[in-house]
Write a protein that holds these residues in place. Structure first.
Motif, PDB file in Angstrom:
ATOM      1  N   PHE A  46      -6.248  -6.121  -2.116  1.00  0.00           N
ATOM      2  CA  PHE A  46      -5.954  -7.410  -2.725  1.00  0.00           C
ATOM      3  C   PHE A  46      -4.448  -7.607  -2.674  1.00  0.00           C
ATOM      4  O   PHE A  46      -3.687  -6.685  -2.978  1.00  0.00           O
ATOM      5  CB  PHE A  46      -6.394  -7.445  -4.196  1.00  0.00           C
ATOM      6  CG  PHE A  46      -7.875  -7.322  -4.392  1.00  0.00           C
ATOM      7  CD1 PHE A  46      -8.683  -8.449  -4.405  1.00  0.00           C
ATOM      8  CD2 PHE A  46      -8.469  -6.078  -4.575  1.00  0.00           C
ATOM      9  CE1 PHE A  46     -10.055  -8.341  -4.591  1.00  0.00           C
ATOM     10  CE2 PHE A  46      -9.836  -5.956  -4.767  1.00  0.00           C
ATOM     11  CZ  PHE A  46     -10.628  -7.090  -4.776  1.00  0.00           C
ATOM     12  N   HIS A  62      -8.185  -4.325 -13.276  1.00  0.00           N
ATOM     13  CA  HIS A  62      -8.787  -3.343 -12.370  1.00  0.00           C
ATOM     14  C   HIS A  62     -10.315  -3.407 -12.429  1.00  0.00           C
ATOM     15  O   HIS A  62     -10.989  -3.291 -11.406  1.00  0.00           O
ATOM     16  CB  HIS A  62      -8.311  -1.924 -12.695  1.00  0.00           C
ATOM     17  CG  HIS A  62      -6.903  -1.662 -12.284  1.00  0.00           C
ATOM     18  ND1 HIS A  62      -6.419  -1.912 -11.017  1.00  0.00           N
ATOM     19  CD2 HIS A  62      -5.855  -1.150 -12.984  1.00  0.00           C
ATOM     20  CE1 HIS A  62      -5.142  -1.568 -10.948  1.00  0.00           C
ATOM     21  NE2 HIS A  62      -4.774  -1.114 -12.140  1.00  0.00           N
ATOM     22  N   ASN A  65     -11.413  -6.366 -10.426  1.00  0.00           N
ATOM     23  CA  ASN A  65     -11.283  -6.078  -9.000  1.00  0.00           C
ATOM     24  C   ASN A  65     -12.361  -5.107  -8.528  1.00  0.00           C
ATOM     25  O   ASN A  65     -12.878  -5.238  -7.417  1.00  0.00           O
ATOM     26  CB  ASN A  65      -9.889  -5.537  -8.685  1.00  0.00           C
ATOM     27  CG  ASN A  65      -8.822  -6.607  -8.782  1.00  0.00           C
ATOM     28  OD1 ASN A  65      -9.124  -7.800  -8.808  1.00  0.00           O
ATOM     29  ND2 ASN A  65      -7.581  -6.187  -8.847  1.00  0.00           N
ATOM     30  N   TYR A 102      -8.190  -0.506  -3.276  1.00  0.00           N
ATOM     31  CA  TYR A 102      -9.361   0.025  -3.975  1.00  0.00           C
ATOM     32  C   TYR A 102     -10.310   0.604  -2.946  1.00  0.00           C
ATOM     33  O   TYR A 102     -10.312   0.190  -1.787  1.00  0.00           O
ATOM     34  CB  TYR A 102     -10.098  -1.084  -4.743  1.00  0.00           C
ATOM     35  CG  TYR A 102      -9.292  -1.694  -5.850  1.00  0.00           C
ATOM     36  CD1 TYR A 102      -9.480  -1.289  -7.170  1.00  0.00           C
ATOM     37  CD2 TYR A 102      -8.347  -2.671  -5.595  1.00  0.00           C
ATOM     38  CE1 TYR A 102      -8.734  -1.852  -8.194  1.00  0.00           C
ATOM     39  CE2 TYR A 102      -7.599  -3.230  -6.619  1.00  0.00           C
ATOM     40  CZ  TYR A 102      -7.788  -2.821  -7.909  1.00  0.00           C
ATOM     41  OH  TYR A 102      -7.056  -3.375  -8.924  1.00  0.00           O
TER      42      TYR A 102
END
Length: 138
Positions: A46, A62, A65, A102
């Motif tokens: 991202f 977080h 996401n 991630y």
């Protein structure tokens, strides 16, 4: 003399589309990942403005996401197993942004023998207390 046209059987096309069926799940994960893969770990990046990351609770951001990573992996034909992890942030080349990385372990849906074990975005949101709508808002 006309050149012979090469034809691909339906079975050949299917195995090229689904390398995991030929014993290469990491190849399939990599082919389905826009931001790369690490073995069977699906990677999602991202890009966010440094000035706005995060404006409130980083943990909530977080979690939001992580739900988005699960959603995108599923949309790409991969079944997440467990919650996505935050793997770090790097300065973006534009100098104004950060790239947040991630990843989540996945199983290609083409070979998933236990699809009920897929981690869905709903699973991630429920684990976060049922709401990530305010994540990152100031």
């Amino acid at each position: 003399m006309a050149a012979a046209k090469k034809t691909t059987s339906a079975a050949e096309a299917r195995t090229k589309q689904f390398p995991a069926q030929e014993g290469e799940p990491a190849v399939e994960v990599d082919e389905r990942s826009a931001d790369g893969a690490e073995g069977t770990r699906y990677v999602k990046e991202f890009v966010v403005l440094k000035a706005s990351w995060p404006s409130r609770d980083e943990d909530d951001a977080h979690k939001a996401n992580a739900a988005a990573v699960a959603n995108e992996a599923i949309q790409r034909g991969l079944h997440p197993r467990g919650e996505a992890t935050f793997d770090g942030a790097e300065d973006h080349p534009d100098g104004l942004s950060l790239t947040l990385k991630y990843s989540v372990n996945t199983v290609p849906s083409s070979v998933d023998e236990v699809p009920q074990d897929t981690t869905t975005p709903r699973d991630v949101i429920e684990a976060a207390g049922g709401d990530t709508s305010s994540a990152g808002k100031g």
